[in-house]
Write a protein that holds these residues in place. Structure first.
Motif, PDB file in Angstrom:
ATOM      1  N   ALA A 185     -40.986 -39.078   4.271  1.00  0.00           N
ATOM      2  CA  ALA A 185     -41.479 -40.155   3.415  1.00  0.00           C
ATOM      3  C   ALA A 185     -40.783 -40.163   2.057  1.00  0.00           C
ATOM      4  O   ALA A 185     -40.280 -41.191   1.619  1.00  0.00           O
ATOM      5  CB  ALA A 185     -42.982 -40.017   3.232  1.00  0.00           C
ATOM      6  N   VAL A 186     -40.710 -39.012   1.411  1.00  0.00           N
ATOM      7  CA  VAL A 186     -40.141 -39.002   0.061  1.00  0.00           C
ATOM      8  C   VAL A 186     -38.608 -39.093   0.094  1.00  0.00           C
ATOM      9  O   VAL A 186     -37.986 -39.502  -0.881  1.00  0.00           O
ATOM     10  CB  VAL A 186     -40.567 -37.763  -0.772  1.00  0.00           C
ATOM     11  N   GLY A 187     -38.030 -38.714   1.225  1.00  0.00           N
ATOM     12  CA  GLY A 187     -36.574 -38.773   1.360  1.00  0.00           C
ATOM     13  C   GLY A 187     -36.025 -40.178   1.209  1.00  0.00           C
ATOM     14  O   GLY A 187     -34.860 -40.375   0.847  1.00  0.00           O
ATOM     15  N   LYS A 188     -36.856 -41.184   1.471  1.00  0.00           N
ATOM     16  CA  LYS A 188     -36.428 -42.580   1.329  1.00  0.00           C
ATOM     17  C   LYS A 188     -36.147 -42.918  -0.130  1.00  0.00           C
ATOM     18  O   LYS A 188     -35.412 -43.835  -0.431  1.00  0.00           O
ATOM     19  CB  LYS A 188     -37.536 -43.521   1.822  1.00  0.00           C
ATOM     20  N   PHE A 189     -36.815 -42.209  -1.022  1.00  0.00           N
ATOM     21  CA  PHE A 189     -36.747 -42.594  -2.433  1.00  0.00           C
ATOM     22  C   PHE A 189     -36.057 -41.549  -3.311  1.00  0.00           C
ATOM     23  O   PHE A 189     -35.377 -41.908  -4.265  1.00  0.00           O
ATOM     24  CB  PHE A 189     -38.172 -42.821  -2.974  1.00  0.00           C
ATOM     25  N   ALA A 190     -36.256 -40.276  -3.004  1.00  0.00           N
ATOM     26  CA  ALA A 190     -35.773 -39.231  -3.913  1.00  0.00           C
ATOM     27  C   ALA A 190     -34.255 -39.072  -3.831  1.00  0.00           C
ATOM     28  O   ALA A 190     -33.662 -39.280  -2.782  1.00  0.00           O
ATOM     29  CB  ALA A 190     -36.459 -37.912  -3.567  1.00  0.00           C
ATOM     30  N   LYS A 191     -33.673 -38.732  -4.989  1.00  0.00           N
ATOM     31  CA  LYS A 191     -32.228 -38.492  -5.001  1.00  0.00           C
ATOM     32  C   LYS A 191     -31.929 -37.051  -4.602  1.00  0.00           C
ATOM     33  O   LYS A 191     -30.887 -36.754  -4.048  1.00  0.00           O
ATOM     34  CB  LYS A 191     -31.679 -38.765  -6.408  1.00  0.00           C
ATOM     35  N   LYS A 192     -32.849 -36.146  -4.962  1.00  0.00           N
ATOM     36  CA  LYS A 192     -32.623 -34.722  -4.649  1.00  0.00           C
ATOM     37  C   LYS A 192     -33.839 -34.131  -3.947  1.00  0.00           C
ATOM     38  O   LYS A 192     -34.966 -34.588  -4.154  1.00  0.00           O
ATOM     39  CB  LYS A 192     -32.364 -33.930  -5.938  1.00  0.00           C
ATOM     40  N   ILE A 193     -33.571 -33.098  -3.174  1.00  0.00           N
ATOM     41  CA  ILE A 193     -34.651 -32.380  -2.483  1.00  0.00           C
ATOM     42  C   ILE A 193     -34.661 -30.939  -2.990  1.00  0.00           C
ATOM     43  O   ILE A 193     -33.608 -30.298  -3.081  1.00  0.00           O
ATOM     44  CB  ILE A 193     -34.386 -32.345  -0.952  1.00  0.00           C
ATOM     45  N   LEU A 194     -35.870 -30.475  -3.353  1.00  0.00           N
ATOM     46  CA  LEU A 194     -36.009 -29.042  -3.652  1.00  0.00           C
ATOM     47  C   LEU A 194     -36.959 -28.495  -2.592  1.00  0.00           C
ATOM     48  O   LEU A 194     -38.157 -28.802  -2.612  1.00  0.00           O
ATOM     49  CB  LEU A 194     -36.578 -28.838  -5.054  1.00  0.00           C
ATOM     50  N   TYR A 195     -36.388 -27.785  -1.625  1.00  0.00           N
ATOM     51  CA  TYR A 195     -37.230 -27.246  -0.545  1.00  0.00           C
ATOM     52  C   TYR A 195     -37.672 -25.842  -0.936  1.00  0.00           C
ATOM     53  O   TYR A 195     -36.854 -24.955  -1.194  1.00  0.00           O
ATOM     54  CB  TYR A 195     -36.472 -27.231   0.794  1.00  0.00           C
ATOM     55  N   LEU A 196     -38.981 -25.690  -0.982  1.00  0.00           N
ATOM     56  CA  LEU A 196     -39.560 -24.453  -1.508  1.00  0.00           C
ATOM     57  C   LEU A 196     -40.350 -23.737  -0.419  1.00  0.00           C
ATOM     58  O   LEU A 196     -41.068 -24.371   0.358  1.00  0.00           O
ATOM     59  CB  LEU A 196     -40.508 -24.849  -2.653  1.00  0.00           C
ATOM     60  N   ASP A 197     -40.187 -22.441  -0.351  1.00  0.00           N
ATOM     61  CA  ASP A 197     -41.098 -21.633   0.465  1.00  0.00           C
ATOM     62  C   ASP A 197     -41.216 -20.270  -0.222  1.00  0.00           C
ATOM     63  O   ASP A 197     -40.691 -19.267   0.242  1.00  0.00           O
ATOM     64  CB  ASP A 197     -40.581 -21.498   1.904  1.00  0.00           C
ATOM     65  N   ARG A 198     -41.871 -20.322  -1.374  1.00  0.00           N
ATOM     66  CA  ARG A 198     -42.000 -19.198  -2.322  1.00  0.00           C
ATOM     67  C   ARG A 198     -40.684 -18.884  -3.025  1.00  0.00           C
ATOM     68  O   ARG A 198     -40.659 -18.377  -4.129  1.00  0.00           O
ATOM     69  CB  ARG A 198     -42.564 -17.933  -1.647  1.00  0.00           C
ATOM     70  N   VAL A 199     -39.563 -19.157  -2.355  1.00  0.00           N
ATOM     71  CA  VAL A 199     -38.248 -19.115  -3.002  1.00  0.00           C
ATOM     72  C   VAL A 199     -37.619 -20.487  -2.785  1.00  0.00           C
ATOM     73  O   VAL A 199     -38.110 -21.271  -1.972  1.00  0.00           O
ATOM     74  CB  VAL A 199     -37.327 -18.019  -2.404  1.00  0.00           C
ATOM     75  N   VAL A 200     -36.562 -20.783  -3.519  1.00  0.00           N
ATOM     76  CA  VAL A 200     -35.886 -22.061  -3.285  1.00  0.00           C
ATOM     77  C   VAL A 200     -35.012 -21.917  -2.040  1.00  0.00           C
ATOM     78  O   VAL A 200     -34.073 -21.125  -2.002  1.00  0.00           O
ATOM     79  CB  VAL A 200     -35.028 -22.469  -4.507  1.00  0.00           C
ATOM     80  N   ILE A 201     -35.358 -22.667  -0.993  1.00  0.00           N
ATOM     81  CA  ILE A 201     -34.577 -22.624   0.255  1.00  0.00           C
ATOM     82  C   ILE A 201     -33.370 -23.557   0.118  1.00  0.00           C
ATOM     83  O   ILE A 201     -32.283 -23.243   0.581  1.00  0.00           O
ATOM     84  CB  ILE A 201     -35.453 -23.080   1.448  1.00  0.00           C
ATOM     85  N   PHE A 202     -33.609 -24.700  -0.538  1.00  0.00           N
ATOM     86  CA  PHE A 202     -32.520 -25.665  -0.694  1.00  0.00           C
ATOM     87  C   PHE A 202     -32.759 -26.488  -1.956  1.00  0.00           C
ATOM     88  O   PHE A 202     -33.876 -26.877  -2.247  1.00  0.00           O
ATOM     89  CB  PHE A 202     -32.466 -26.599   0.534  1.00  0.00           C
ATOM     90  N   TYR A 203     -31.668 -26.775  -2.665  1.00  0.00           N
ATOM     91  CA  TYR A 203     -31.767 -27.708  -3.791  1.00  0.00           C
ATOM     92  C   TYR A 203     -30.478 -28.511  -3.858  1.00  0.00           C
ATOM     93  O   TYR A 203     -29.396 -27.963  -4.069  1.00  0.00           O
ATOM     94  CB  TYR A 203     -31.993 -26.965  -5.112  1.00  0.00           C
ATOM     95  N   GLY A 204     -30.579 -29.793  -3.623  1.00  0.00           N
ATOM     96  CA  GLY A 204     -29.394 -30.652  -3.642  1.00  0.00           C
ATOM     97  C   GLY A 204     -29.768 -32.061  -3.249  1.00  0.00           C
ATOM     98  O   GLY A 204     -30.956 -32.392  -3.156  1.00  0.00           O
ATOM     99  N   THR A 205     -28.771 -32.892  -3.019  1.00  0.00           N
ATOM    100  CA  THR A 205     -29.065 -34.281  -2.674  1.00  0.00           C
ATOM    101  C   THR A 205     -29.586 -34.371  -1.245  1.00  0.00           C
ATOM    102  O   THR A 205     -29.414 -33.428  -0.450  1.00  0.00           O
ATOM    103  CB  THR A 205     -27.811 -35.162  -2.791  1.00  0.00           C
TER     104      THR A 205
END
Lengths: 275, 239
Positions: free
Chosen positions: B192-212
């Motif tokens: 849902a948010v991927g339609k609008f957001a420019k970047k994704i910060l995927y969190l699971d107690r640590v940052v798994i991914f941060y980028g477009t």
């Protein structure tokens, strides 16, 4: 006609004038304070602190000092202690209030037992004697109430936001801890000056009842303030006159009137659905 | 222009590590979706950024104090609160406000934001008597009335029906694109948010991914982490 002439005659007495003056100020300050305490679910703290004031009044009478001098710092300390127990010792607020409250009553009863000679005096602090307050007590009551009213006016919008959404108040830059502490002290002062008027056992109802009654009918925050102060003034003024006319204890009469007003508005709200 | 910098941030509660060594920066005009499974520390991260939760280690720096915040509806408790929508929205103006009294300009701002969000019909209704969607619109109005540089939204659409959710996401997108507001939006629904957001910060107690979002969809690390099917599922919904 006889009743009206009795009431007109009563306002000429100095003790009734003092009672009306201090009662009016206390009614306004305690009802304003009660709004924020009720909405922040902290109204029971006033109940706990009023029990502490009973113990401190007993202590003052035992050592022969004015209960105001002893009660004021000790009740303020107790309010800070309750706050610390809740925030640092992670004790539920109702449990913290229960601990301080029951401990205070126990200490108070023990002191009364030791100084058995002042039972009559302590009775006036337990259940109030507004018709017997001194000019100094009247002045203190007015001063404390004025300070409370001014502080509430200054911090009104901050207190509103804290009452609705404490997190948002914090990120808005409002110093929630400082205001909590300030109003704990203010609440303690109002309770201490109020115990001579309605008594340690009944002062918290002067804080709680008007707020809860106005909650039955208020459709905005402004209207809650108007209703709460009006209900409080009405019960205190009618309470003072009724107790004079019927020779009844003033504090208990005021609280009973508050109870009746609550019941009336509670039932009206159920029937007419104001909200 | 850098607006938020988070360095080596850790949050511990008693002996449990809630967030561990979090690093990221947010630039002006970013629209970041903070995503992750339940219990991954998304709300803790947001509350730590806002200093509502104390950090155990690390550094958080903001270049602005003008922040709007819309929390999960669940944290707004009292349905009996005696206040109407107008009064609640106006309280959003208290952010870093020196004068504690509302001016006539403040009241005009309230009316303007109410009109903008199309909630004139509920402005004198008690806040506790509104539906979930109406409350969220009122609280969004409160969050943006102070014209914040950064808008932080914690799972804002949980209580909304599909129509209100679309309105909500489109409105936030407009704020980001037309007014260059920085948006940080917490959700557990990447699609849902991927339609609008420019970047994704995927969190699971640590940052798994941060980028477009595009980097997210083409990252072989993410393919390994989620599996081919899940990654494809997120990205397909995005398209």
């Amino acid at each position: 006609m006889e009743l009206i002439s009795l009431l007109l005659k009563s306002v000429q007495y100095e003790f009734i004038q003092k009672a009306l003056l201090s009662g009016t100020f206390l009614a306004i300050s305690s009802s304003l304070l009660g709004i924020f305490l009720a909405l922040q679910r902290k109204s029971l703290i006033s109940d706990g602190l009023s029990h502490v004031s009973f113990a401190t009044a007993a202590l003052a009478l035992l050592i022969g000092l004015s209960p105001l001098i002893i009660s004021l710092p000790l009740v303020i300390l107790a309010s800070i202690l309750i706050n610390k127990l809740v925030s640092h010792a992670h004790i539920y607020s109702d449990s913290a209030i229960g601990l301080v409250s029951s401990l205070s009553i126990a200490v108070g009863v023990l002191i009364v037992n030791v100084g058995s000679g002042f039972n009559v005096d302590i009775y006036s602090y337990l259940f109030g004697s507004i018709l017997a307050i001194s000019p100094i007590e009247t002045a203190l009551c007015i001063a404390a109430s004025l300070i409370t009213i001014v502080l509430i006016i200054i911090f009104f919008n901050d207190l509103f936001l804290i009452s609705y959404d404490e997190d948002y108040a914090r990120i808005s830059g409002i110093n929630v801890k400082m205001l909590d502490l300030t109003f704990s002290i203010v609440q303690s002062v109002v309770i201490v000056v109020g115990i001579k008027i309605v008594g340690a056992m009944l002062i918290s109802s002067l804080i709680i009842f008007p707020a809860i009654t106005s909650l039955q009918i208020a459709r905005s925050f402004k209207s809650m303030i108007v209703f709460s102060v009006s209900i409080s003034l009405l019960s205190v003024i009618i309470g003072i006159f009724s107790s004079f006319v019927f020779n009844a204890p003033t504090g208990a009469t005021i609280v009973l009137l508050n109870g009746i007003l609550f019941l009336i508005f509670f039932i009206l709200n159920k029937i007419f659905k104001f909200k | 222009m850098k607006q938020i910098e988070v360095r080596n941030l850790s949050v511990k509660y008693q002996n449990a590590i809630i967030l561990n060594n979090i690093n990221f920066t947010v630039d002006k005009g970013d629209y970041i979706a903070v995503v992750g499974p339940n219990g991954s520390g998304k709300t803790t991260l947001i509350k730590t950024l806002l200093a509502l939760i104390e950090k155990s280690e690390g550094k958080i720096e903001f270049s602005t104090k003008k922040i709007g915040y819309l929390q999960q509806k669940i944290s707004i408790a009292d349905s009996n609160f005696p206040s109407n929508v107008r009064e609640i929205i106006r309280s959003g103006l208290l952010i870093n406000k020196k004068s504690k009294i509302y001016s006539s300009i403040d009241n005009e701002k309230v009316d303007s934001i109410i009109e903008k969000l199309g909630i004139e019909d509920i402005k004198y209704k008690l806040i506790g008597k509104l539906s979930g969607g109406q409350i969220q619109k009122a609280l969004l109005a409160r969050a943006i009335i102070s014209d914040p540089d950064i808008l932080i939204l914690d799972e804002p659409t949980t209580a909304l029906d599909p129509n209100s959710r679309d309105f909500f996401y489109n409105y936030i997108k407009e704020l980001n694109e037309k007014e260059n507001k920085t948006i940080i939006l917490v959700s557990h629904d990447i699609g849902a948010v991927g339609k609008f957001a420019k970047k994704i910060l995927y969190l699971d107690r640590v940052v798994i991914f941060y980028g477009t979002f595009s980097e997210f969809c083409h990252s072989s690390d993410m393919t390994k982490y989620f599996g081919n099917i899940s990654q494809h599922f997120f990205c397909q919904r995005h398209n």
